[in-house]
Write a protein that holds these residues in place. Structure first.
Motif, mmCIF file in Angstrom:
data_model
loop_
_atom_site.group_PDB
_atom_site.id
_atom_site.type_symbol
_atom_site.label_atom_id
_atom_site.label_comp_id
_atom_site.label_asym_id
_atom_site.label_seq_id
_atom_site.Cartn_x
_atom_site.Cartn_y
_atom_site.Cartn_z
ATOM 1 N N LEU A 77 0.833 -1.204 0.000
ATOM 2 C CA LEU A 77 0.000 0.000 0.000
ATOM 3 C C LEU A 77 0.863 1.247 0.000
ATOM 4 C CD1 LEU A 77 -2.787 1.238 0.108
ATOM 5 C CD2 LEU A 77 -2.787 0.932 2.592
ATOM 6 N N PHE A 90 -6.560 2.731 -1.249
ATOM 7 C CA PHE A 90 -6.635 1.458 -1.967
ATOM 8 C C PHE A 90 -7.889 1.337 -2.829
ATOM 9 C CE2 PHE A 90 -8.022 1.070 2.404
ATOM 10 C CZ PHE A 90 -9.330 0.642 2.259
ATOM 11 N N GLU A 232 -3.817 0.985 7.885
ATOM 12 C CA GLU A 232 -3.862 1.608 6.559
ATOM 13 C C GLU A 232 -4.421 3.025 6.583
ATOM 14 O OE1 GLU A 232 -7.588 0.161 7.726
ATOM 15 O OE2 GLU A 232 -5.773 -1.033 7.486
ATOM 16 N N TRP A 389 -7.243 -6.221 2.607
ATOM 17 C CA TRP A 389 -5.835 -6.583 2.422
ATOM 18 C C TRP A 389 -5.635 -7.401 1.153
ATOM 19 C CZ3 TRP A 389 -5.239 -8.365 8.219
ATOM 20 C CH2 TRP A 389 -5.236 -7.217 9.024
ATOM 21 N N ILE A 392 -5.755 -5.045 -1.784
ATOM 22 C CA ILE A 392 -4.508 -4.265 -1.852
ATOM 23 C C ILE A 392 -3.421 -5.076 -2.558
ATOM 24 C CG2 ILE A 392 -2.605 -3.337 -0.464
ATOM 25 C CD1 ILE A 392 -4.723 -2.468 1.608
ATOM 26 N N GLN A 396 -1.797 -4.108 -6.192
ATOM 27 C CA GLN A 396 -0.380 -3.781 -6.324
ATOM 28 C C GLN A 396 0.287 -4.557 -7.448
ATOM 29 O OE1 GLN A 396 2.540 -5.719 -5.027
ATOM 30 N NE2 GLN A 396 4.007 -4.099 -5.539
#
Length: 477
Positions: A77, A90, A232, A389, A392, A396
């Motif tokens: 992140l 995100f 986050e 999560w 994320i 990515q």
């Protein structure tokens, strides 16, 4: 014309000073403390005793596993946020990398998670305050803390940052003092300590390091994973700072020592001051039991103050986070247009008031139908942390290529061993979700969360299909 295009046009007409944009009102010290305090949730103080009872000293491995996973997620992140700071964090990155449906879905699920948390934390704070001032009923205390923190968030982002600076500061000092005093007692260096049995032997003298078996480590993972939610937040807050790239880089680089000290350090202290199966750990709470074991006076009241601070901090940040996600969704046309409006101080008033309104409704459900309606809300939002999560990680994987193609100089924070560690993290999170399906206590939570997620995704896909059909009609017309 879409709602996003309408907002952009009106912003141009109003001029830069009146445009609907968030203002950089957070100082570096605010962001530093938000980053540090973000990983210290009320769950660490309240829920750690249950984890210790379930896994014994092996709970340290559970915390280490989840902590490692969070470090990796935050690194991913941080890579995206440093390259492109955004109020939706995100959710905005998923919007671009995975598709509009992904940004819409994870944004609304995250908002839903935090408005339910508002009710949980308001009630938890009200319980403590009522024990101090019983003349004021619990529902009134819940109302008071919600109103006060709503006013704080409405005033300015700077006032939110200032409150969170002091809330987080108290948590950090309290945990730091607990670890320092506890370690002195463990090694026999604390004057006046009346716990001569304290020491490393407690890690193995009551059935070994794995008294409940190796599988208890996974049970412990399920019990502690949700206490890490909130790390986050700093990436959302960075968009309202004067130097977001530096703030994100600093926050992601320091997450390792924060988790090591606050989580592993404090739980290690508890386990070395007392046998893991000491009844006081679950009856009084792990931190209170540890302080009582070394003769710290008024340990219960001290921890109540710290827990109340943690609750208020979580409530304050929860309202901020929910409102900024709602604002971001509004800017992208995925929420009502008023959510994307800000006042002259850069405060998204409609987004804040709408979020707190749902928080009030959830509080009402908690008092009126705690075992039915509110239990459904709680369980159906419980696994959202893991969904966030997971998104994320998947985002990515795609965003690295986009950043390198468009602005490689912005890649100032890099995920380690990409893409291997990213895929490994996806595997870890997926394993936990599957394991929850086979755990009697977690099955309902993950199934209801999956149900709500499926409903939101269906709505997102329907909206996207309708949007495309509308654009096609307008072109042919």
């Amino acid at each position: 014309m879409t709602s996003q295009e309408t907002l952009n046009k009106e912003d141009e007409e109003r001029g830069p000073e009146q445009a609907d944009t968030l203002q950089p009102g957070l100082k570096n010290r605010h962001l530093s403390m938000i980053a540090i305090g973000g990983v210290i949730g009320a769950g660490l103080f309240i829920g750690s005793g249950s984890g210790i009872a379930a896994a014994g000293p092996a709970i340290l491995i559970s915390y280490a596993l989840v902590g490692t996973m969070v470090v990796l997620v935050m690194r991913m992140l941080g890579e995206m946020a440093a390259a492109n700071p955004a109020s939706g964090s995100f959710s905005e990155y998923a919007d671009r990398a995975l598709g509009r449906w992904a940004g819409f879905s994870i944004g609304w699920l995250y908002w839903f998670f935090w408005v339910v948390v508002l009710a949980v934390e308001a009630t938890a704070g009200a319980v403590i305050l009522e024990s101090w001032v019983p003349a004021v009923p619990q529902w009134a205390w819940a109302l008071i803390v919600m109103v006060v923190l709503t006013a704080t968030n409405l005033a300015s982002v700077g006032s939110y940052g200032e409150f969170e600076f002091w809330f987080a500061g108290i948590k950090v000092v309290a945990i730091g003092a607990f670890v320092a005093i506890g370690l002195l007692a463990v090694f026999g260096l604390l004057p006046g300590s009346d716990n001569p049995g304290a020491g490393l032997a407690h890690l193995t003298d009551s059935g070994g390091f794995f008294p409940e078996g190796y599988g208890a480590v996974l049970t412990g993972v399920l019990m502690v994973v949700f206490s890490f939610m909130g790390s986050e937040i700093v990436t959302l807050a960075a968009g309202e700072s004067s130097d977001p790239q530096r703030a994100v880089s600093k926050a992601t680089n320091s997450v390792i020592w924060r988790i090591a000290v606050f989580y592993l350090g404090s739980i290690f202290v508890v386990l070395t001051l007392l046998p893991w199966n000491d009844k006081s750990i679950t009856e009084d709470g792990s931190y209170i039991a540890a302080l009582n074991s070394i003769g710290i006076p008024h340990a219960g009241q001290i921890m109540n103050v710290v827990v109340l601070t943690a609750v208020l901090s979580c409530l304050n940040s929860g309202l901020y986070t929910a409102s900024r996600m709602a604002f971001s969704l509004g800017r992208r046309g995925d929420a009502p247009a008023p959510f994307a409006r800000t006042d002259r101080r850069g405060v998204p008033r409609a987004a804040i008031l709408s979020s707190v309104l749902f928080g009030f409704v959830a509080v009402f459900f908690n008092y009126k139908w705690p075992d039915t309606v509110f239990a459904f809300l709680l369980n159906s939002s419980g696994a959202v942390a893991l969904f966030v999560w997971l998104v994320i990680c998947c985002t990515q994987l795609r965003m690295r290529g986009i950043i390198l193609r468009e602005a490689p100089e912005r890649l100032v924070v890099r995920m380690w061993l990409f893409p291997g560690l990213t895929w490994a993290t996806i595997g870890m999170i997926s394993f936990i979700l599957v394991y929850m399906l086979f755990d009697d206590t977690a099955r309902e939570q993950v199934l209801l969360s999956l149900l709500v997620a499926a409903i939101v995704i269906v709505i997102a896909c329907w909206r996207e299909r309708s949007r495309k059909a509308s654009r096609k009609t307008s072109r042919t017309g």
